[in-house]
Design a protein around this motif. Sequence first.
Motif, PDB file in Angstrom:
ATOM      1  N   PHE A 237      -7.855  -4.951   3.789  1.00 26.27           N
ATOM      2  CA  PHE A 237      -8.096  -5.501   2.446  1.00 26.27           C
ATOM      3  C   PHE A 237      -9.276  -6.452   2.603  1.00 26.27           C
ATOM      4  O   PHE A 237      -9.127  -7.672   2.685  1.00 26.27           O
TER       5      PHE A 237
ATOM      6  N   GLU B 132       0.813  -1.213   0.000  1.00 27.52           N
ATOM      7  CA  GLU B 132       0.000   0.000   0.000  1.00 27.52           C
ATOM      8  C   GLU B 132       0.847   1.263   0.000  1.00 27.52           C
ATOM      9  O   GLU B 132       1.971   1.274   0.523  1.00 27.52           O
TER      10      GLU B 132
ATOM     11  N   ARG C  42      -7.679  -1.988  -1.142  1.00 25.82           N
ATOM     12  CA  ARG C  42      -8.096  -1.919   0.255  1.00 25.82           C
ATOM     13  C   ARG C  42      -9.239  -0.920   0.437  1.00 25.82           C
ATOM     14  O   ARG C  42      -9.338   0.057  -0.288  1.00 25.82           O
TER      15      ARG C  42
ATOM     16  N   SER D 103      -6.409  -6.990   8.484  1.00 27.54           N
ATOM     17  CA  SER D 103      -6.060  -5.950   7.517  1.00 27.54           C
ATOM     18  C   SER D 103      -7.330  -5.217   7.107  1.00 27.54           C
ATOM     19  O   SER D 103      -8.428  -5.581   7.532  1.00 27.54           O
TER      20      SER D 103
END
Length: 397
Positions: free
Chosen positions: A322, A232, A292, A320
């Motif tokens: 995502f 990211e 994400r 996470s």
Amino acid sequence: MIFKTIKIPHKFFLVVIIGFFVFQNNSVSASREPLMRVLISKGNNLRIRSDRSIPLTIKGQNFSNKKVKGLTLKKESNRTKIFFDKNKQKIYDLNNESKIIVKSTDERGIWVGQKRYSGIISVLILDSEILVINILGIEKYLSSVVGSEMPTKWPLEALKAQAIASRTYALKQKGNELYDIDSTQKNQVYNGLESRTFKTLRAVRTTRSLVLTYKNKLINALFHSSSGGMTENSQDVWNNEYPYLSSVKDFDTYNPKLRWQKKFSHQDLERFFPEIGGIKKIEIIDITNSGRVKNIKLIGNYGSNKISGVDFRKKLNLKSNFIRFKLIEDKKNLSDNDNSSFPIEKNLIVIGRGSGHGVGMSQWGANFMASKGIKAERILKHFYKGVRIEPFNKKFL
């Protein structure tokens, strides 16, 4: 008495002189190794003890080089008590803001709770709690960090990449008032001597003093477990944009925990989001280029709320952000309350990929690259764009 003249070849003499200066330089280098102050424990009850019969040396308020096998500290109300070797008949009071230094000559280290540590243990008595700080050279510190952050069975080049990233990250943290760095995932994990192995020592030794720099400054060498295919951009997680922390392809598909699910009941959702009465619908407002969730809208029984994907992850303790969502009706609740006037209650299933914030080096990606014969330098320069790898210098701070 007969004296004999011994002729020493010039070349041999030169080698001896060079060797002497190399030894001197190495000694100086070792003596200048940066020290780390690592917060390893905090609370109101603490036990410190020696590993074997070799005693600890205690220095501090009312104590000067006192030899003991162990000590116990307890904080009750505004009073901090200490006693030695389980001798509860002789208890001493400690003032707030006082400090105790614990040392040992035992190479097996000092026990603090359930873990052993090398170096010096510093105990700070604060108004609200007791802080325990391990003070040691950064290279010794790293030989544990590498084994705490990565499985030591992974390829050496992955461990070397972790050592360089962790050294950079740690040095970047120096300068705080009470301690430099935390020993948990808040910064990077450090388990003392329990995580130090021959392989982690080798990874640290062969990368000694090497750090990552960008424009002659230490980088913020962030890393994470697994990104789910693409790392990211820093600005998509936090407000700060770092050119060297940009999104790149990850190689973490062989991570056995790459994909995951987590289920929340409607009672869970009401507890997490009482202000809107739980969640009956989720709208994804936008996603990052890597996929994400950046911002979402939560719609409950009493209203709605907008929240970032990062904050949503923290609130629900997800691996996470995502993630994608499934909301399913609670059939048990519907059968118990077969009345249309009741709000429809739903359970949430979060379907996710990867683990961590996704910024910087992916540890599972580094593992895969190293398993294919890729060296630590190339691994690091893949995940941190435009950086240099060079020996640490104070000018980098």
